[in-house]
Design a protein around this motif. Sequence first.
Motif, PDB file in Angstrom:
ATOM      1  N   PHE B  24       9.948  35.293  46.921  1.00  8.91           N
ATOM      2  CA  PHE B  24       9.292  33.982  46.913  1.00  8.91           C
ATOM      3  C   PHE B  24       8.250  33.908  45.800  1.00  8.91           C
ATOM      4  O   PHE B  24       8.198  32.948  45.035  1.00  8.91           O
ATOM      5  N   GLY B  25       7.440  34.949  45.692  1.00 10.72           N
ATOM      6  CA  GLY B  25       6.391  34.969  44.681  1.00 10.72           C
ATOM      7  C   GLY B  25       6.961  34.946  43.275  1.00 10.72           C
ATOM      8  O   GLY B  25       6.506  34.203  42.405  1.00 10.72           O
ATOM      9  N   LEU B  26       8.011  35.745  43.092  1.00 11.16           N
ATOM     10  CA  LEU B  26       8.599  35.898  41.764  1.00 11.16           C
ATOM     11  C   LEU B  26       9.326  34.634  41.309  1.00 11.16           C
ATOM     12  O   LEU B  26       9.214  34.221  40.155  1.00 11.16           O
ATOM     13  N   PHE B  27      10.054  34.005  42.207  1.00  9.92           N
ATOM     14  CA  PHE B  27      10.910  32.905  41.793  1.00  9.92           C
ATOM     15  C   PHE B  27      10.343  31.519  42.077  1.00  9.92           C
ATOM     16  O   PHE B  27      10.809  30.545  41.512  1.00  9.92           O
ATOM     17  N   LEU B  28       9.381  31.411  42.976  1.00 12.19           N
ATOM     18  CA  LEU B  28       8.873  30.075  43.280  1.00 12.19           C
ATOM     19  C   LEU B  28       7.394  29.922  42.916  1.00 12.19           C
ATOM     20  O   LEU B  28       6.998  28.914  42.317  1.00 12.19           O
ATOM     21  N   LEU B  29       6.608  30.915  43.264  1.00  8.28           N
ATOM     22  CA  LEU B  29       5.174  30.769  43.070  1.00  8.28           C
ATOM     23  C   LEU B  29       4.769  30.949  41.608  1.00  8.28           C
ATOM     24  O   LEU B  29       4.014  30.141  41.054  1.00  8.28           O
ATOM     25  N   MET B  30       5.280  32.013  40.981  1.00  6.08           N
ATOM     26  CA  MET B  30       4.889  32.311  39.600  1.00  6.08           C
ATOM     27  C   MET B  30       5.207  31.166  38.634  1.00  6.08           C
ATOM     28  O   MET B  30       4.353  30.801  37.821  1.00  6.08           O
ATOM     29  N   PRO B  31       6.420  30.609  38.683  1.00  6.13           N
ATOM     30  CA  PRO B  31       6.713  29.505  37.752  1.00  6.13           C
ATOM     31  C   PRO B  31       5.743  28.335  37.936  1.00  6.13           C
ATOM     32  O   PRO B  31       5.332  27.704  36.956  1.00  6.13           O
ATOM     33  N   LEU B  32       5.380  28.091  39.190  1.00  7.03           N
ATOM     34  CA  LEU B  32       4.479  26.977  39.458  1.00  7.03           C
ATOM     35  C   LEU B  32       3.092  27.276  38.882  1.00  7.03           C
ATOM     36  O   LEU B  32       2.468  26.428  38.231  1.00  7.03           O
ATOM     37  N   LEU B  33       2.635  28.496  39.094  1.00  5.14           N
ATOM     38  CA  LEU B  33       1.307  28.883  38.623  1.00  5.14           C
ATOM     39  C   LEU B  33       1.242  28.885  37.107  1.00  5.14           C
ATOM     40  O   LEU B  33       0.257  28.458  36.500  1.00  5.14           O
ATOM     41  N   VAL B  34       2.312  29.360  36.480  1.00 11.76           N
ATOM     42  CA  VAL B  34       2.281  29.491  35.025  1.00 11.76           C
ATOM     43  C   VAL B  34       2.160  28.121  34.361  1.00 11.76           C
ATOM     44  O   VAL B  34       1.545  27.985  33.300  1.00 11.76           O
ATOM     45  N   VAL B  35       2.731  27.094  35.005  1.00 10.03           N
ATOM     46  CA  VAL B  35       2.630  25.747  34.439  1.00 10.03           C
ATOM     47  C   VAL B  35       1.159  25.337  34.322  1.00 10.03           C
ATOM     48  O   VAL B  35       0.701  24.891  33.255  1.00 10.03           O
ATOM     49  N   PHE B  36       0.419  25.534  35.412  1.00 14.51           N
ATOM     50  CA  PHE B  36      -0.984  25.110  35.395  1.00 14.51           C
ATOM     51  C   PHE B  36      -1.828  26.035  34.521  1.00 14.51           C
ATOM     52  O   PHE B  36      -2.729  25.585  33.815  1.00 14.51           O
ATOM     53  N   ALA B  37      -1.513  27.328  34.557  1.00 11.90           N
ATOM     54  CA  ALA B  37      -2.261  28.277  33.738  1.00 11.90           C
ATOM     55  C   ALA B  37      -2.118  27.937  32.261  1.00 11.90           C
ATOM     56  O   ALA B  37      -3.101  27.905  31.503  1.00 11.90           O
ATOM     57  N   GLN B  38      -0.901  27.643  31.843  1.00 15.18           N
ATOM     58  CA  GLN B  38      -0.654  27.325  30.437  1.00 15.18           C
ATOM     59  C   GLN B  38      -1.284  25.979  30.056  1.00 15.18           C
ATOM     60  O   GLN B  38      -1.799  25.808  28.961  1.00 15.18           O
ATOM     61  N   ALA B  39      -1.201  25.040  30.979  1.00 16.74           N
ATOM     62  CA  ALA B  39      -1.735  23.709  30.688  1.00 16.74           C
ATOM     63  C   ALA B  39      -3.236  23.771  30.447  1.00 16.74           C
ATOM     64  O   ALA B  39      -3.769  23.035  29.607  1.00 16.74           O
ATOM     65  N   LEU B  40      -3.903  24.661  31.183  1.00 13.83           N
ATOM     66  CA  LEU B  40      -5.359  24.745  31.084  1.00 13.83           C
ATOM     67  C   LEU B  40      -5.803  25.869  30.151  1.00 13.83           C
ATOM     68  O   LEU B  40      -7.002  26.162  30.051  1.00 13.83           O
ATOM     69  N   ALA B  41      -4.844  26.490  29.446  1.00 15.19           N
ATOM     70  CA  ALA B  41      -5.163  27.640  28.602  1.00 15.19           C
ATOM     71  C   ALA B  41      -6.153  27.272  27.498  1.00 15.19           C
ATOM     72  O   ALA B  41      -6.935  28.096  27.043  1.00 15.19           O
ATOM     73  N   GLY B  42      -6.113  26.012  27.045  1.00 11.78           N
ATOM     74  CA  GLY B  42      -7.019  25.604  25.970  1.00 11.78           C
ATOM     75  C   GLY B  42      -8.266  24.891  26.489  1.00 11.78           C
ATOM     76  O   GLY B  42      -8.965  24.233  25.723  1.00 11.78           O
ATOM     77  N   GLY B  43      -8.496  25.008  27.762  1.00  8.74           N
ATOM     78  CA  GLY B  43      -9.658  24.335  28.348  1.00  8.74           C
ATOM     79  C   GLY B  43      -9.314  22.942  28.794  1.00  8.74           C
ATOM     80  O   GLY B  43      -8.262  22.379  28.437  1.00  8.74           O
ATOM     81  N   ILE B  44     -10.219  22.387  29.585  1.00 10.00           N
ATOM     82  CA  ILE B  44      -9.968  21.093  30.210  1.00 10.00           C
ATOM     83  C   ILE B  44      -9.911  19.981  29.167  1.00 10.00           C
ATOM     84  O   ILE B  44      -9.153  19.022  29.295  1.00 10.00           O
ATOM     85  N   GLY B  45     -10.706  20.138  28.082  1.00  8.25           N
ATOM     86  CA  GLY B  45     -10.729  19.120  27.028  1.00  8.25           C
ATOM     87  C   GLY B  45      -9.368  18.958  26.369  1.00  8.25           C
ATOM     88  O   GLY B  45      -8.838  17.854  26.247  1.00  8.25           O
ATOM     89  N   ALA B  46      -8.791  20.092  25.968  1.00  7.88           N
ATOM     90  CA  ALA B  46      -7.485  20.057  25.316  1.00  7.88           C
ATOM     91  C   ALA B  46      -6.445  19.482  26.258  1.00  7.88           C
ATOM     92  O   ALA B  46      -5.532  18.753  25.851  1.00  7.88           O
ATOM     93  N   TYR B  47      -6.583  19.817  27.539  1.00  4.39           N
ATOM     94  CA  TYR B  47      -5.643  19.344  28.554  1.00  4.39           C
ATOM     95  C   TYR B  47      -5.669  17.818  28.618  1.00  4.39           C
ATOM     96  O   TYR B  47      -4.634  17.158  28.529  1.00  4.39           O
ATOM     97  N   LEU B  48      -6.893  17.271  28.713  1.00  5.49           N
ATOM     98  CA  LEU B  48      -7.007  15.821  28.829  1.00  5.49           C
ATOM     99  C   LEU B  48      -6.549  15.123  27.550  1.00  5.49           C
ATOM    100  O   LEU B  48      -5.873  14.092  27.601  1.00  5.49           O
ATOM    101  N   ASP B  49      -6.888  15.725  26.398  1.00  5.22           N
ATOM    102  CA  ASP B  49      -6.448  15.143  25.125  1.00  5.22           C
ATOM    103  C   ASP B  49      -4.937  14.986  25.090  1.00  5.22           C
ATOM    104  O   ASP B  49      -4.407  13.978  24.631  1.00  5.22           O
ATOM    105  N   ALA B  50      -4.241  16.040  25.572  1.00  5.11           N
ATOM    106  CA  ALA B  50      -2.783  16.018  25.517  1.00  5.11           C
ATOM    107  C   ALA B  50      -2.213  14.913  26.395  1.00  5.11           C
ATOM    108  O   ALA B  50      -1.162  14.342  26.087  1.00  5.11           O
ATOM    109  N   ILE B  51      -2.929  14.626  27.480  1.00  4.41           N
ATOM    110  CA  ILE B  51      -2.398  13.624  28.399  1.00  4.41           C
ATOM    111  C   ILE B  51      -2.691  12.193  27.938  1.00  4.41           C
ATOM    112  O   ILE B  51      -1.849  11.302  28.100  1.00  4.41           O
TER     113      ILE B  51
END
Lengths: 291, 279, 350
Positions: B24-51
Amino acid sequence: MTSLAADGPRGRVRRRPLFRAPSIIPGFGLTFGLSLTWLCLIVLIPLSAVFIKTAGMGWQHFADVALSERAIAAYRLSFGASLGAAFINAVFGLLIAWMLVRYDFPGKRVVNALVDLPFALPTAVAGIAFTTLYTANGWIGRVLEPLGIQVAFTWVGVVITLIFIGLPFVVRSVEPVLADVSRDVEEAAASLGATRAQTFRRVILPAIFPALMTGFAMAFARGVGEYGSVIFIAGNMPYRTEIAPLLIITQLEQYDYQGATGIATVMLIASFSLLLVINLLQAWSRKRTVD
Amino acid sequence: MRNGATSESRLARAVIMAIGLGFFGLFLLMPLLVVFAQALAGGIGAYLDAIVEPDALAAIRLTLLVAAISVPANIVFGIAAAWAITKFDFPGKSILITFIDLPFSVSPVVSGLIYVLLFGAQGWLGPWLAEHDIQIIFAVPGMVLATIFVTFPFVARELIPLMAEQGRDDEEAALSLGATGWQTFWHATLPNIRWGLLYGVLLCNARAMGEFGAVSVVSGHIRGETNTMPLHVEILYNEYNFIAAFAVASLLALLALVTLVLKSLLEWRYDYHGKGTGH
Amino acid sequence: MSIRLDTIGKSFGGFTALGDINLEIEPGEFLALLGPSGSGKTTLLRIVAGLEFPDHGRVFYDGEDITDLKVADRGVGFVFQHYALFRHMTVADNVAFGLTIRKRRDRPAKAEIRDRVQKLLDLVQLGQLGNRYPAQLSGGQRQRVALARALAIEPRLLLLDEPFGALDARVRKDLRRWLRELHDRMGLTSIFVTHDQDEALELADRVVVMDHGVIEQVATPQQIYDEPASAFVFDFVGESNQVPVTVDGDRVIAFDRLLDVPPATLAGMGGAARLFFRPHDAEIVGEGANGLAATVTLVRPNSGSMRVEGKLEGSDRLVEIDVAQGAAPGQGERIFVRPTRAKLYAGTAG
């Protein structure tokens, strides 16, 4: 005999509808007409376009495009990876279904809800997420790389994403049937001297097998046609890591409509055959679960 | 709870749980977490700019538009089909049900292709459409059509088993009391099927907003014009603009999470168990 | 096989299913566990089988402590209320199951298994149906398959949970008699759970009456009916009238009237008590005698005699008595009822 017939309430009988059984509920014409029209316009006519176009191609030309070496390699990857992923899902999906049905544990509701994530998460998002996880500096790729295991941009990556895509099919097929296996039956097996393993193999597994096969076939069918989640992690190298749906897109981009249609025909025939198999499996499963 | 006679040993149970949760962790949880981790990798400012970037906003608008057309279309169709199928007996019913399910078994790419074959420049209606200056393929109408196709069965397949189970008694009772057909539907049928309908709509909407393959085939891939969110994610990702790609992807992931939460709520609160397995 | 239960207790999350149960069962006995739902009778049966483990107490088979032995190792035949047949196996495979899963060295040869299965199917009168699936059988037939399956492992102890509960009345009666014969012929020790007093009284050598997790009485059917050990048993088994009374020395007062009861009934009673008697253990007496005053509300025939129902004076309670056909009073008539055989239990009415 004639006198008997004459006794009937002739003339007062409401005319039986030509097509359907009589009912006092209104709206048949409207709803049936609407459904059928919509079904034809959106689904049946467009789908038939593929077959009609293929039929106009001639066998030789069809074989040239749909059974070319490159196409065969693509089918092999699409079908092979789906089959592998479906097998893995059959095992682990059953295990997760077992966990959800039989055990209580903290966070069970979260696990239960997230099992459906592959149904709800857009495939492109899953695709880039898995690719990022498994590239050389990804969370998981970083661990596998030193071991010489390369996942991203190989067929292994395709299998990994197809496991994700297919998992809920197996879990959700097996779950209700497993829950339906009554405790009595397991106790009966135990009282007759069966060990836990024997009870599982001889009593539980046969009971859930049709459902497990249904889930397996659904996961497989979905994997064969899957596109969005796979193209990011597959290397998309012709003959090696190119899946069949991607080949259709490539042909389209080159304005080779006949090539795309030929491959689409093969895929459609495969899907419809699988659909038939799934329906038969479901009928089998239902027959088993009816007391 | 299960007792000694029909449960695994403590060890077997621990092993099953460990493997299950690991998977479950490997196939369902990790992909979900990585999306948010990557999205916020440049900080909240970069995240909002992209949106809030114009092309991203255009993609969000188009995604909402496509869903706003295709979901109601499928609701109307789904209710009509379920009504015809469950309230009446007629020959060929099971074939009709199979046909309704057909789009689920078609590869998304093929789902897009069929409309290209119909409406594309080389397609059956292509010349006629060109003459009248109507563009369907590589434009929004084609994307809507493809989305309706891939989400076609969602509402119907949720309602058919539900309405079949509920039978015709309520409707017949309402009609015998003098209700009209529409009154019967609003007051006798709809209250019984509302949770099932909502369930189907939820899954339908998630797929409509997230569809990639089919829409990709018929989209012109023109930024700000014929890009939905998933297509926009692809373009950004292929341009190595990972933060922006994942920022937009995180919105789609949030949509998925909201869908799952609502779906679970329906299952717990109203004890509504989904009949179909959405794709 | 003899069974001994020594201070068996079991609770489920705060709810006491069984108090301290002590019970001995003789070899060859046919024992009924009788009680309302929630009385703990099924839990007790499941503990004897090993399907459930007691919180405390020990279970002995033939003097041997088998409390911690798993059900699979006990070799006990268990017949489930809803039969619990394996749906995906034929009738013959169901019956053979207990033999085919044995370890190779204990497993009879294939031909022998087939023989034994056929014999068992003949025994339960299903010789021709070995190739059917459970879904193709009637309720009574399924019940007999379940029995044959349990007997296949040659148990010395046969446990049955509400064996006739799911069957219709006719089939039930036939199966009962047949089961009793089978028990005698095979020299089994059998315990069955039931909530049906007729079934328990007709079939069993001894009846264990249970309520709220404790044993109220263990006795032969005759004793249970004639000498109920408690108000609960009197009330639960057979028809009965219940009247709140006050006992003062050798006088019994019911609703401010003196009541004559058979002298043996009194036996050391004093204060508030409940008087129980069966409808056929009462007579109508004259106004001068000390009887219960009642107004007749209903008279109806009741297997050979007349059933008279009356409302007791000074209360809302009803009294029911059986009288000879010619002797029935008319509706609305005032009558006086005196028990000829009764039992007093201390305490006020529940």
